[in-house]
Design a protein around this motif. Structure first.
Motif, PDB file in Angstrom:
ATOM      1  N   GLU A 115     -12.214  31.553 -41.151  1.00  0.00           N
ATOM      2  CA  GLU A 115     -11.297  30.458 -41.437  1.00  0.00           C
ATOM      3  C   GLU A 115     -11.095  30.545 -43.043  1.00  0.00           C
ATOM      4  O   GLU A 115     -10.371  29.966 -43.740  1.00  0.00           O
ATOM      5  CB  GLU A 115     -12.040  29.065 -41.426  1.00  0.00           C
ATOM      6  CG  GLU A 115     -11.854  28.848 -39.706  1.00  0.00           C
ATOM      7  CD  GLU A 115     -12.021  27.423 -39.410  1.00  0.00           C
ATOM      8  OE1 GLU A 115     -12.078  26.648 -40.311  1.00  0.00           O
ATOM      9  OE2 GLU A 115     -12.324  27.128 -38.307  1.00  0.00           O
ATOM     10  N   THR A 143     -11.269  22.167 -37.979  1.00  0.00           N
ATOM     11  CA  THR A 143     -11.297  23.205 -39.258  1.00  0.00           C
ATOM     12  C   THR A 143     -12.189  22.663 -40.375  1.00  0.00           C
ATOM     13  O   THR A 143     -12.588  21.732 -40.381  1.00  0.00           O
ATOM     14  CB  THR A 143      -9.971  23.566 -39.792  1.00  0.00           C
ATOM     15  OG1 THR A 143      -9.547  22.564 -40.410  1.00  0.00           O
ATOM     16  CG2 THR A 143      -8.899  23.839 -38.405  1.00  0.00           C
ATOM     17  N   LEU A 144     -12.801  23.911 -41.029  1.00  0.00           N
ATOM     18  CA  LEU A 144     -13.422  23.833 -42.065  1.00  0.00           C
ATOM     19  C   LEU A 144     -12.776  22.707 -43.186  1.00  0.00           C
ATOM     20  O   LEU A 144     -13.273  21.822 -43.877  1.00  0.00           O
ATOM     21  CB  LEU A 144     -14.124  25.088 -42.685  1.00  0.00           C
ATOM     22  CG  LEU A 144     -14.901  24.707 -44.063  1.00  0.00           C
ATOM     23  CD1 LEU A 144     -16.200  23.938 -43.774  1.00  0.00           C
ATOM     24  CD2 LEU A 144     -15.625  26.323 -44.358  1.00  0.00           C
ATOM     25  N   PHE A 160     -20.337  24.995 -41.526  1.00  0.00           N
ATOM     26  CA  PHE A 160     -20.068  26.234 -41.476  1.00  0.00           C
ATOM     27  C   PHE A 160     -21.079  27.373 -41.599  1.00  0.00           C
ATOM     28  O   PHE A 160     -22.109  27.048 -41.932  1.00  0.00           O
ATOM     29  CB  PHE A 160     -19.082  26.421 -42.920  1.00  0.00           C
ATOM     30  CG  PHE A 160     -19.664  26.542 -44.115  1.00  0.00           C
ATOM     31  CD1 PHE A 160     -20.155  27.331 -44.846  1.00  0.00           C
ATOM     32  CD2 PHE A 160     -19.988  25.139 -44.746  1.00  0.00           C
ATOM     33  CE1 PHE A 160     -20.805  27.382 -45.987  1.00  0.00           C
ATOM     34  CE2 PHE A 160     -20.555  25.192 -46.088  1.00  0.00           C
ATOM     35  CZ  PHE A 160     -21.009  26.299 -46.748  1.00  0.00           C
ATOM     36  N   PRO A 214     -16.964  26.828 -37.920  1.00  0.00           N
ATOM     37  CA  PRO A 214     -16.286  27.618 -39.117  1.00  0.00           C
ATOM     38  C   PRO A 214     -17.024  28.703 -39.578  1.00  0.00           C
ATOM     39  O   PRO A 214     -18.289  28.440 -40.008  1.00  0.00           O
ATOM     40  CB  PRO A 214     -15.593  26.773 -39.689  1.00  0.00           C
ATOM     41  CG  PRO A 214     -15.830  25.288 -39.241  1.00  0.00           C
ATOM     42  CD  PRO A 214     -16.780  25.368 -38.350  1.00  0.00           C
ATOM     43  N   LYS A 242     -17.299  31.184 -33.392  1.00  0.00           N
ATOM     44  CA  LYS A 242     -16.202  30.654 -32.599  1.00  0.00           C
ATOM     45  C   LYS A 242     -17.085  29.923 -31.084  1.00  0.00           C
ATOM     46  O   LYS A 242     -16.595  28.935 -30.643  1.00  0.00           O
ATOM     47  CB  LYS A 242     -15.081  31.424 -32.103  1.00  0.00           C
ATOM     48  CG  LYS A 242     -14.418  31.571 -33.417  1.00  0.00           C
ATOM     49  CD  LYS A 242     -12.965  32.589 -33.043  1.00  0.00           C
ATOM     50  CE  LYS A 242     -11.978  32.517 -34.228  1.00  0.00           C
ATOM     51  NZ  LYS A 242     -11.508  31.181 -34.503  1.00  0.00           N
ATOM     52  N   ASP A 256      -4.550  26.400 -42.861  1.00  0.00           N
ATOM     53  CA  ASP A 256      -6.012  26.322 -42.857  1.00  0.00           C
ATOM     54  C   ASP A 256      -6.794  27.406 -43.406  1.00  0.00           C
ATOM     55  O   ASP A 256      -8.150  27.132 -43.567  1.00  0.00           O
ATOM     56  CB  ASP A 256      -6.290  26.619 -41.133  1.00  0.00           C
ATOM     57  CG  ASP A 256      -5.904  25.554 -40.477  1.00  0.00           C
ATOM     58  OD1 ASP A 256      -5.483  24.467 -40.885  1.00  0.00           O
ATOM     59  OD2 ASP A 256      -5.948  25.827 -38.975  1.00  0.00           O
TER      60      ASP A 256
END
Length: 262
Positions: free
Chosen positions: A86, A2-3, A35, A64, A59, A142
């Motif tokens: 996100e 995740t970011l 990102f 992200p 995705k 998240d």
């Protein structure tokens, strides 16, 4: 990853997409940026099919996506998060109440009052193994809430805004901030009033463990290192149209004009 997890490892680097081109998002992801920043405020994107297509492209390449929405409307915020973004960036945040409204729309209780539905991408469409408890907890953990500091009122209310629980980072916008005080417009913080506003943000954010997002244009090794030195932790290294314009200009002036003897 995740970011938020990437941010824990150090500065993160992203590119904005101003076009509605999914291939631009895929290219950014394929090159390993941290990102992609999708924009609903200034761009020919809508809050439905176009933005969903770009989030899906992100995705596909494992990058992200954060989306700059048009305001604090909780339905718009909820929809882009349910599509799979996100994080959300909200322009022209000026008060503590604005920041609270953003958290209210982006986070599930007890952190906020985000409405819930399982038949959405962020919940895996309620498919195999879906758990409401896990979905709510993971979403709250998240999802990044990023208000924008681009008006003098943000500086006037800085501490109150940064103290709002749930604010993860702040996107400093030097162009609109300059406009708000009648300063020279540009990405560089040449006006001492703009520089002072950024300094106050960076210091306040650092004390609270809040990230600072800011454009770095042009993006060179020197400007990027200087930005990191000023406390910028989320670096926006231009946008797809900007980089296309630069490439077209260089081709025209450095190649075609020289061949033509202009």
């Amino acid at each position: 990853m995740t970011l938020r997890e990437r941010m824990k490892k150090g500065p993160v680097f992203g590119i904005t997409v101003f076009t509605a081109a999914a291939c631009a998002v895929e290219a950014i992801g394929n090159w390993g940026y941290d990102f992609v920043y999708l924009d609903l405020e200034h761009c020919p994107l809508d809050g439905q099919n176009n933005i969903e297509k770009l989030i899906m492209a992100a995705k596909l390449t494992g990058i992200p996506a954060v989306v700059r929405v048009t305001g604090t409307n909780e339905v718009e915020i909820r929809k882009v998060l349910e599509m799979g973004a996100e994080g959300i960036v909200v322009p022209h945040t000026r008060t503590k109440e604005d920041a609270q409204a953003i958290v209210h729309g982006a986070k599930f209780p007890p952190l906020g009052r985000r409405g819930a539905e399982s038949n959405v991408r962020s919940a895996g469409f309620g498919g195999p193994g879906f758990s409401w408890a896990e979905y709510v907890a993971k979403s709250n953990a998240d999802t990044l809430v990023i208000p924008m500091d681009e008006d003098f009122e943000f500086t006037e209310n800085l501490d109150e805004i940064l103290d709002v629980p749930g604010v993860d980072a702040v996107n400093f916008g030097p162009i609109d901030y300059s406009l708000s005080i009648g300063a020279k417009v540009g990405y560089a913080t040449e006006d001492p009033r703009v520089a002072d506003a950024y300094k106050k943000l960076a210091e306040g954010a650092a004390k609270r463990g809040i990230g600072v997002m800011c454009p770095v244009v042009p993006a060179t090794k020197a400007t990027i290192e200087a930005a990191i030195g000023r406390g910028i932790t989320m670096l926006i290294l231009g946008n797809d149209m900007y980089h296309l314009q630069v490439a077209l200009k260089n081709m025209k002036t450095e190649v075609i004009d020289q061949i033509r003897g202009i």
